[in-house]
Design a protein around this motif. Structure first.
Motif, mmCIF file in Angstrom:
data_model
loop_
_atom_site.group_PDB
_atom_site.id
_atom_site.type_symbol
_atom_site.label_atom_id
_atom_site.label_comp_id
_atom_site.label_asym_id
_atom_site.label_seq_id
_atom_site.Cartn_x
_atom_site.Cartn_y
_atom_site.Cartn_z
ATOM 1 N N LEU A 64 62.358 65.733 91.630
ATOM 2 C CA LEU A 64 63.172 64.725 91.293
ATOM 3 C C LEU A 64 63.128 63.446 92.365
ATOM 4 C CD1 LEU A 64 65.586 64.144 89.567
ATOM 5 C CD2 LEU A 64 67.247 65.166 91.027
ATOM 6 N N LEU A 65 62.974 62.188 91.724
ATOM 7 C CA LEU A 65 63.081 61.039 92.338
ATOM 8 C C LEU A 65 64.414 60.555 92.299
ATOM 9 C CD1 LEU A 65 59.539 59.809 91.170
ATOM 10 C CD2 LEU A 65 60.326 60.818 93.144
ATOM 11 N N TYR A 66 64.913 60.462 91.262
ATOM 12 C CA TYR A 66 66.396 59.743 91.163
ATOM 13 C C TYR A 66 66.782 59.604 89.647
ATOM 14 C CZ TYR A 66 63.289 55.565 89.535
ATOM 15 O OH TYR A 66 62.294 54.787 88.869
ATOM 16 N N TYR A 67 68.172 59.692 89.486
ATOM 17 C CA TYR A 67 68.599 59.595 88.252
ATOM 18 C C TYR A 67 68.946 58.108 88.051
ATOM 19 C CZ TYR A 67 69.977 64.567 88.699
ATOM 20 O OH TYR A 67 69.904 65.754 88.835
ATOM 21 N N ASN A 126 66.183 47.550 95.030
ATOM 22 C CA ASN A 126 67.261 48.036 96.456
ATOM 23 C C ASN A 126 67.453 49.409 96.231
ATOM 24 O OD1 ASN A 126 66.247 45.804 97.620
ATOM 25 N ND2 ASN A 126 68.158 44.493 96.864
ATOM 26 N N LEU A 127 68.138 49.664 95.067
ATOM 27 C CA LEU A 127 68.475 50.827 94.973
ATOM 28 C C LEU A 127 67.672 51.910 95.018
ATOM 29 C CD1 LEU A 127 71.024 52.605 93.966
ATOM 30 C CD2 LEU A 127 70.802 52.140 91.652
ATOM 31 N N ARG A 128 66.682 51.764 94.335
ATOM 32 C CA ARG A 128 65.664 53.119 94.212
ATOM 33 C C ARG A 128 64.888 53.269 95.394
ATOM 34 N NH1 ARG A 128 68.626 54.713 90.312
ATOM 35 N NH2 ARG A 128 68.661 53.546 88.570
ATOM 36 N N TYR A 129 64.596 52.015 96.083
ATOM 37 C CA TYR A 129 63.887 52.188 97.359
ATOM 38 C C TYR A 129 64.950 52.931 98.306
ATOM 39 C CZ TYR A 129 61.781 50.753 101.771
ATOM 40 O OH TYR A 129 61.091 50.731 102.860
ATOM 41 N N SER A 130 66.047 52.704 98.390
ATOM 42 C CA SER A 130 66.983 53.723 99.161
ATOM 43 C C SER A 130 67.087 54.976 98.701
ATOM 44 C CB SER A 130 68.519 53.037 99.387
ATOM 45 O OG SER A 130 68.612 51.742 99.549
ATOM 46 N N GLU A 131 67.117 55.256 97.546
ATOM 47 C CA GLU A 131 67.136 56.447 96.948
ATOM 48 C C GLU A 131 65.832 57.412 97.316
ATOM 49 O OE1 GLU A 131 70.206 56.192 93.091
ATOM 50 O OE2 GLU A 131 68.205 56.019 92.747
ATOM 51 N N LEU A 132 64.794 56.694 97.020
ATOM 52 C CA LEU A 132 63.531 57.402 97.364
ATOM 53 C C LEU A 132 63.424 57.715 98.847
ATOM 54 C CD1 LEU A 132 61.104 55.236 95.192
ATOM 55 C CD2 LEU A 132 61.832 57.892 94.800
ATOM 56 N N THR A 135 65.346 60.673 99.386
ATOM 57 C CA THR A 135 64.553 61.748 98.890
ATOM 58 C C THR A 135 63.618 62.417 99.851
ATOM 59 O OG1 THR A 135 64.884 61.287 96.581
ATOM 60 C CG2 THR A 135 63.261 62.743 97.142
ATOM 61 N N ILE A 136 62.895 61.478 100.499
ATOM 62 C CA ILE A 136 61.841 61.691 101.559
ATOM 63 C C ILE A 136 62.450 62.452 102.567
ATOM 64 C CG2 ILE A 136 60.083 60.784 103.139
ATOM 65 C CD1 ILE A 136 59.393 58.718 100.771
ATOM 66 N N HIS A 168 67.733 79.226 88.013
ATOM 67 C CA HIS A 168 67.054 78.930 89.377
ATOM 68 C C HIS A 168 65.585 78.363 89.122
ATOM 69 C CE1 HIS A 168 69.387 82.182 91.647
ATOM 70 N NE2 HIS A 168 69.965 81.515 91.058
ATOM 71 N N ARG A 169 64.928 78.762 87.838
ATOM 72 C CA ARG A 169 63.476 78.062 87.699
ATOM 73 C C ARG A 169 63.749 76.489 87.661
ATOM 74 N NH1 ARG A 169 59.016 80.424 86.432
ATOM 75 N NH2 ARG A 169 60.354 82.488 86.129
ATOM 76 N N GLN A 170 64.761 76.096 86.738
ATOM 77 C CA GLN A 170 64.969 74.657 86.677
ATOM 78 C C GLN A 170 65.201 73.884 87.971
ATOM 79 O OE1 GLN A 170 67.664 73.254 83.844
ATOM 80 N NE2 GLN A 170 67.676 71.217 84.461
ATOM 81 N N ILE A 171 65.990 74.635 88.856
ATOM 82 C CA ILE A 171 66.280 74.013 90.173
ATOM 83 C C ILE A 171 64.978 73.898 90.925
ATOM 84 C CG2 ILE A 171 67.504 74.323 92.354
ATOM 85 C CD1 ILE A 171 69.723 75.766 90.644
ATOM 86 N N ALA A 172 64.297 74.942 91.031
ATOM 87 C CA ALA A 172 63.137 74.942 91.874
ATOM 88 C C ALA A 172 62.168 74.017 91.178
ATOM 89 C CB ALA A 172 62.459 76.380 91.880
ATOM 90 N N SER A 173 61.855 73.847 90.127
ATOM 91 C CA SER A 173 61.096 72.729 89.470
ATOM 92 C C SER A 173 61.343 71.396 89.945
ATOM 93 C CB SER A 173 61.212 72.730 87.934
ATOM 94 O OG SER A 173 60.160 71.834 87.368
ATOM 95 N N GLU A 174 62.943 70.851 89.747
ATOM 96 C CA GLU A 174 63.306 69.905 90.416
ATOM 97 C C GLU A 174 63.210 69.407 91.796
ATOM 98 O OE1 GLU A 174 67.063 68.280 88.513
ATOM 99 O OE2 GLU A 174 66.056 69.175 86.527
ATOM 100 N N LEU A 175 63.246 70.538 92.674
ATOM 101 C CA LEU A 175 63.148 70.371 93.901
ATOM 102 C C LEU A 175 61.673 70.775 94.471
ATOM 103 C CD1 LEU A 175 66.620 72.256 95.254
ATOM 104 C CD2 LEU A 175 65.970 69.827 94.984
#
Length: 208
Positions: A64-67, A126-132, A135-136, A168-175
């Protein structure tokens, strides 16, 4: 077209008029893929209502990168469209969403005619850069229990749902991890009183 003017009130009236004339508004059901990796971008979305999830996929895992929330757009779609490069991300509606679709050909000309449109994309960059970066940072530095709990809290806040109907499978996929890891960490969070697992949902426990 009041919803366009409300969401894009910071743009010039002339540009808003052009957007109203050239763009389309589409209602998109939950869990609909609206962009996939390798696809050429023809329209740039701006969310009027709802929520869109943007992610990358590596082999059989997703990250997951961002919403994209109301009044926001996808800067990665914007960048790909200007260069006419294929998309490097996937985008799926997290819930039923109402989306304004800006035609790429028109956006390219609007950038030169109406400098105010750059405000939208600079804000998104600016928003996405901060979110990424966040995430990292989570992936590299945070333990899985913190990543998982923060993920659940964010999803609950964004969707305004608690309990969350999620597997749990969906969570694992997104993480970007394994289902077995999620199941093990979820038991730890439950023993700490942070979550409560039901048969088909997960409840985040809110402290006093």
């Amino acid at each position: 077209m009041d919803e366009i003017r409300k969401s894009l009130s910071f743009l010039s009236p002339d540009l808003i008029k052009k957007i109203e004339e050239s763009s389309a508004i589409k209602d998109i059901p939950k869990d609909t893929e609206i962009l996939r990796e390798g696809q050429y971008v023809k329209v740039i979305p701006i969310v009027l209502d709802g929520l869109i999830r943007v992610f990358s996929r590596f082999s059989d895992k997703e990250l997951l990168l961002y919403y994209i929330k109301p009044s926001e757009s996808c800067i990665m779609s914007f960048a790909s469209s200007l260069k006419n490069d294929p998309s490097r991300i996937f985008a799926t509606t997290e819930e039923d969403s109402r989306v304004l679709l800006l035609p790429v050909d028109e956006v390219s000309s609007w950038i030169h005619q109406f400098p105010s449109i750059n405000t939208l994309f600079y804000q998104q960059y600016n928003l996405r850069y901060s979110e990424l970066l966040n995430t990292i940072s989570h992936v590299i530095f945070d333990k899985m229990d913190k990543r998982l709990y923060d993920y659940l809290v964010e999803k609950s806040n964004l969707t305004r749902q608690n309990p969350l109907k999620i597997s749990h499978r969906q969570i694992a996929s997104e993480l970007g991890t394994a289902r077995e890891v999620v199941s093990r960490v979820m038991k730890k969070l439950e023993s700490e009183g942070k979550v409560l697992q039901h048969s088909n949902s997960i409840e985040i426990m809110v402290g006093d």
